[in-house]
Motif scaffolding. Structure first.
Motif, mmCIF file in Angstrom:
data_model
loop_
_atom_site.group_PDB
_atom_site.id
_atom_site.type_symbol
_atom_site.label_atom_id
_atom_site.label_comp_id
_atom_site.label_asym_id
_atom_site.label_seq_id
_atom_site.Cartn_x
_atom_site.Cartn_y
_atom_site.Cartn_z
ATOM 1 N N GLU A 53 8.292 1.230 4.921
ATOM 2 C CA GLU A 53 9.588 1.952 4.649
ATOM 3 C C GLU A 53 9.335 3.036 3.812
ATOM 4 N N GLY A 54 9.665 3.838 4.556
ATOM 5 C CA GLY A 54 9.229 5.610 4.680
ATOM 6 C C GLY A 54 10.726 6.214 4.660
ATOM 7 N N ILE A 111 -0.544 3.478 10.812
ATOM 8 C CA ILE A 111 0.415 3.032 10.626
ATOM 9 C C ILE A 111 1.551 3.645 11.791
ATOM 10 N N GLU A 156 5.210 -4.702 7.407
ATOM 11 C CA GLU A 156 6.085 -3.416 7.383
ATOM 12 C C GLU A 156 6.132 -2.331 6.688
ATOM 13 N N LEU A 175 0.589 5.792 -0.432
ATOM 14 C CA LEU A 175 -0.474 7.011 -0.490
ATOM 15 C C LEU A 175 0.840 7.768 -1.231
ATOM 16 N N GLU A 231 0.737 -1.355 -0.279
ATOM 17 C CA GLU A 231 0.126 0.072 -0.358
ATOM 18 C C GLU A 231 1.662 1.457 -0.414
ATOM 19 N N PHE A 278 3.871 13.097 1.656
ATOM 20 C CA PHE A 278 3.205 11.422 1.162
ATOM 21 C C PHE A 278 3.239 12.008 -0.602
HETATM 22 N N1 LIG Z 1 3.404 6.979 1.476
HETATM 23 C C1 LIG Z 1 3.397 5.983 1.899
HETATM 24 N N2 LIG Z 1 2.493 5.024 1.861
HETATM 25 C C2 LIG Z 1 2.117 4.183 2.648
HETATM 26 N N3 LIG Z 1 2.771 3.813 4.152
HETATM 27 C C3 LIG Z 1 3.980 4.761 4.187
HETATM 28 C C4 LIG Z 1 4.215 5.747 3.398
HETATM 29 N N4 LIG Z 1 5.148 6.209 3.904
HETATM 30 C C5 LIG Z 1 5.224 6.054 4.919
HETATM 31 N N5 LIG Z 1 4.542 5.229 4.743
HETATM 32 C C6 LIG Z 1 4.620 3.698 7.038
HETATM 33 O O1 LIG Z 1 4.878 4.808 7.753
HETATM 34 C C7 LIG Z 1 5.829 3.984 7.888
HETATM 35 C C8 LIG Z 1 6.836 5.283 9.041
HETATM 36 O O2 LIG Z 1 6.946 6.061 8.411
HETATM 37 P P1 LIG Z 1 8.469 6.885 8.235
HETATM 38 O O3 LIG Z 1 8.354 7.929 9.660
HETATM 39 O O4 LIG Z 1 8.486 7.864 6.990
HETATM 40 O O5 LIG Z 1 9.641 5.917 8.253
HETATM 41 C C9 LIG Z 1 6.740 3.224 7.323
HETATM 42 O O6 LIG Z 1 7.844 1.937 7.621
HETATM 43 C C10 LIG Z 1 5.568 2.873 6.078
HETATM 44 O O7 LIG Z 1 5.161 1.629 6.973
#
Ligand SMILES: Nc1ncnc2c1ncn2[C@@H]1O[C@H](COP(=O)(O)O)[C@@H](O)[C@H]1O
Ligand SMILES: Nc1ncnc2c1ncn2[C@@H]1O[C@H](COP(=O)(O)O)[C@@H](O)[C@H]1O
Ligand SMILES: Nc1ncnc2c1ncn2[C@@H]1O[C@H](COP(=O)(O)O)[C@@H](O)[C@H]1O
Ligand code: NA
Ligand code: NA
Ligand code: NA
Lengths: 101, 329, 329, 329, 101, 101
Positions: F41-42, F12, F39, A61, A59, A99
């Motif tokens: 990645e961001g 999330i 799981e 965003l 998924e 996003f």
């Molecule tokens: N654009 C995105 N779409 C979907 N899930 C996201 C997105 N950005 C972050 N995440 C989820 O949010 C978590 C934390 O995001 P971050 O703080 O950007 O590392 C990541 O490990 C992903 O599971």
């Protein structure tokens, strides 16, 4: 606080394809994604053991543009050949800039 | 008397905890029990089994002069090329399966089943039948080529544009191969002393883990039994025919290579078994249009139970007849 | 001759199934194999290892007069205070990392790696080197203070408003600590008789489980190797420098405390190792702005392989030189 | 002196690694530790325990003349019919719980806890107390009838239209039953030789696995402790009353059946224990309107810890008093 | 490329009910589904061990008609008796024919 | 049978934050929630082992008001400091009263 509209693209595919798909959608400009391990049944029938690999749901965003380009990419490179489905839904978020570029 | 002998062999094999666990699993599914192994357990047990087979094989291989291994190793590769071609011929031309499904099934028959192999090792050890130490190396060797040959057939016939190299890489770095070959290399390099330190995990409980694993395979097989009705008698009959031919061929080749009775038995098991670990993963990606209802059902719900319950004891019996005959030539 | 000796030690260590399994895991990832352990297996194996270390340590501790333990125990605490300060100094002032990342990395260097510790125990046992029974207690002691010191530094420099007490509670009730300290207490209270009843699970297969676990750590490390290029030579060089300094300091302190050769070797391993079990979890919550690309890469992809492959045999060699010298003072 | 004896027995039982692991789990949760077993581990360990109990029991049963088993087997069935009726009476008419909750709890008290049983086996073995080999068969027998009786009561009182047959099938093919009965049958059929081949997995590490499992049960129980306050003293008091009555009844019946001291102890444990493996799954589907806050809390947070920590040693003590008295009649 | 609207029905239920529910919704005419293992807390409280069984989330892409018939089926056969919740959301897909008859 | 609109809030976050977040959103008035282990990645990169903890997805069906107050709460207490994302989507349910007070 203001909720702004955004798109959530959901892809369901064989586990074995996930790395390839992620590489491809990263090129479409996503900023993050979330993976869930799922099981499924469709035209190709069920999987029976986790050694064969189950499905993943990916998924992400994104803004509308990126959503379209992801769907295009999947249609071109996967839909004919592989067990891959995808759909887009409308959601609302805070911090739109996190996003979409 | 000979018949009584075979019945006795069969019934003793049937009374092993491994075979019974498999049967229990099938029965539980047919009774619609809610018994289900947790996610990841199947994978975890498979990792254990493959790595343990590899390790033990590697240590034994370290005691084998390379020269002893050359002939059986070569024979194994040749069998892997013959079996899928023969199988494809039978399935496509005699049984009238279409190209892609016949090729997909050939890949499974052409590869080998590590679990059937394990069970045959366990059978031999329990029955006190000696065998060559390099058998696990043959298992590793025979995992991949059959799949490649079958894919090659599919491609020639269908003129697909699939990237050959990528498939090749995926096959050779598949988790099964990595664990088996990796295990063998580690066994070879760390030798007896190294193996002893890890044997309380990888050796002693091996049969127990196999028993638990077969219970789980039984549960999975049970869910496939329903498919048997759908695929019909044709698949069942031709699968057993192919198993019989491969077994006969395998035992002859093994005997000509000068293997011991135990070695012939295990080599026969390798030839007669169908992969449901390496092959399905590869076929799913390389021939996505093939129907798992055929290849998985054949490998898992027909060939596997046949080999584990009836085949293994028969092949060893066969070996005791063939060995002296060929040796006398 | 001395050099030949070291090479011999190294090559023997390299040929252990544990080290080879780690290398196999790294190679499998680099070959882009699909080998992956099932979810939960990493956690399950870690729980086993920590609890088993604790149990065994507790039983051994029950045979140790408290007085023998006081000096090394005190030294361990002192080392945990010195190492993160020193490390922070090097990383921030010499290597020019910013405050938060330097502090985060200091937390990792200041804590200890239970897996590296296990491997050093296994190394010593295999090589027949005796060591003090209270070593696992030192492991438990050294897990937390270094992280606290590093967080204290970060906070002083950044004047953040984080709730000190909550972080403290989370650290002290972290799963690693609970399993280690809990295991030690259970070992202490149930003694030899109790331990014997569970030893077939927690003692005999320990090395095998460690081998399997290191295969998995290898897979994880392999995925971090790519990061090495991103973080660059600076991180690699300074990480190894810090390891070297901590090892030297540790071995001297251990020798002054009167530990045996084996005890010095293991104490050195503790000081030279970087946590990738307790510290990352804590840092993720307490210093969320720190970059895991630095601290995890340093702990897992640089320090851990160095210690397991090269470090451990070297530290034990070092101990054989230092022990008689200090003992003669 | 007698009192000192009991205290000594209790303290020795308390110092076993299993009981201590359970306590550690409870404490960890109360300290809000992040220790959590990975998904699937609870299930995996339960599968192991039930199957191992079955296997071992089956092998022992193969040495038992059927005639010896008839009386205790019959007594077990009778106890399973009496206990839920008695329990329902106490809970509904004395403790004033409503019909559905009283019936749901009766199902749990009427069934048995395999983990408490395992711990009692371990206790007896460690203390060197002999017992009859067919005990695991009693465990299997006593798992289901109590639940059925309790459901029957609920239905009579509430005139629900639930499909009796479907519930019956689900109960009899429940995973616990399949594993226990399946294990017993496999043990019976494969005998000593078969068992020996899998014993390094199912026998030797059993106590260690039980210890790990109890740690996990402790974590789960800890999360239920908060519920104790909500459900109040009424549930606690009546639960312990029921346990006491069932234990007394059980030990008398067992003694009249001519069981040994060990056999009386274990039979008492079976009667006094409350199921938290078979019953909750059944009740959840068959009586969805019952409140898990009552039945799970009673079985897991009250009865289980009481039995494991205090009950088991007391029941064996009780058996040593009752056995000679009844034998002398 | 044209995205077309479709419905996603999501059902959350006890693991033990999943086979029964799948059989029922197959009769409503779905062409595939995806299962995720989840944990939940609602009126019935939390589950505590995975032996008791956790929850599953069953998702299926269907046309509006099928969505309605699934919701109807669930309301009739499950909502009163069991811990089952369900909701419908609007999504967009390519290849509509893959999901609705 | 009448489907009525409702909101689905999806959060999330790091596994380690899940208890804190659930406590917070319970105060906003939710009646239930569902958790999935995922799981991701961001910006913060991927996790590598399950010992460090993975992510959880927390989903809760609520009325619009509660949805807004959850998003507000998350924005205030988490977004700046931690790896937490959240989004709101529109869904339809039967039995509205089950989900919103
Ligand atoms: N654009 C995105 N779409 C979907 N899930 C996201 C997105 N950005 C972050 N995440 C989820 O949010 C978590 C934390 O995001 P971050 O703080 O950007 O590392 C990541 O490990 C992903 O599971
Ligand atoms: N209508 C559907 N609704 C939800 N998931 C689906 C649907 N059809 C297919 N899937 C998912 O997509 C995977 C591949 O589908 P297929 O290629 O049709 O076998 C299945 O295993 C399911 O997880
Ligand atoms: N408001 C809600 N939002 C999301 N999931 C819910 C909600 N209410 C209930 N659930 C899910 O549905 C399951 C059964 O709910 P209940 O029947 O209320 O116990 C719970 O375990 C949750 O997984
Ligand atoms: Na074959
Ligand atoms: Na350190
Ligand atoms: Na009972």
């Amino acid at each position: 606080m203001k909720l702004v509209p955004l798109k959530l693209v959901t892809i369901i595919a064989l586990d074995a394809l996930s790395e390839r798909i992620i590489k491809d959608i990263k090129q479409c400009g996503i900023k993050g994604y979330t993976i869930t391990h799922v099981e499924g049944e469709g035209l190709q029938g069920k999987h029976f053991t986790d050694w064969e690999g189950r499905n993943v749901r990916i998924e992400t965003l994104v803004n509308e543009e990126v959503a379209t380009s992801i769907m295009q990419k999947l249609a071109d490179a996967y839909f004919d050949k592989y067990s891959v489905i995808a759909f887009v839904s409308a959601v609302e978020v805070l911090r739109r800039e996190k996003f979409s570029g | 008397m000979q018949q009584a002998d075979i019945i006795h062999t069969l019934s003793r094999s049937l009374a092993s905890p491994m075979v019974l666990a498999f049967v229990l699993g099938v029965i539980a599914t047919l009774l619609r029990s809610d018994l289900k192994f947790p996610e990841g357990m199947y994978m975890g047990l498979t990792i254990y089994l493959l790595f343990a087979i590899g390790l033990k094989g590697g240590v034994k291989l370290s005691h084998t002069p390379l020269i002893d291994f050359l002939l059986p190793g070569g024979a194994a590769v040749i069998m892997c090329c013959i079996i899928p071609v023969l199988t494809y011929f039978i399935l496509h031309h005699l049984a009238k399966f279409d190209t892609v499904n016949a090729a997909a099934m050939s890949a499974h028959f052409g590869s080998v089943s590590a679990v059937t192999f394990s069970q045959s090792i366990t059978y031999a050890e329990t029955a006190g039948i000696a065998f060559e130490g390099f058998m696990p190396a043959l298992l590793a060797i025979m995992e991949v080529p059959g799949v490649l040959i079958a894919l090659y057939i599919a491609r020639k016939k269908m003129a697909t544009d699939n990237q050959n190299n990528e498939v090749m890489r995926e096959l050779l770095t598949g988790k099964g191969i990595i664990l088996l070959i990796g295990g063998i290399l580690i066994g070879l390099m760390s030798g007896d002393q190294g193996y002893e330190s890890v044997a309380p995990l990888f050796d002693a409980p091996f049969k127990g883990i196999l028993c638990l694993f077969l219970l789980e395979v039984g549960l999975v097989t049970g869910r496939r039994v329903g498919d048997l009705r759908k695929v019909g008698l044709r698949l069942i009959a031709f699968s057993l025919l192919i198993v019989g031919i491969n077994a006969l061929l395998g035992s002859l080749v093994a005997a000509f290579c000068g293997l011991s009775v135990g070695g012939i038995g295990i080599f026969t098991v390798l030839c007669a078994s169908a992969s449901y670990i390496a092959a399905p993963a590869a076929i799913r990606i390389a021939l996505p249009e093939a129907n798992p209802g055929y290849y998985l059902t054949a490998a898992l719900a027909i060939v596997f139970p046949f080999n584990v319950i009836v085949g293994i004891p028969l092949y060893f019996k066969l070996a005791t007849y063939i060995h002296p005959i060929i040796a006398a030539l």
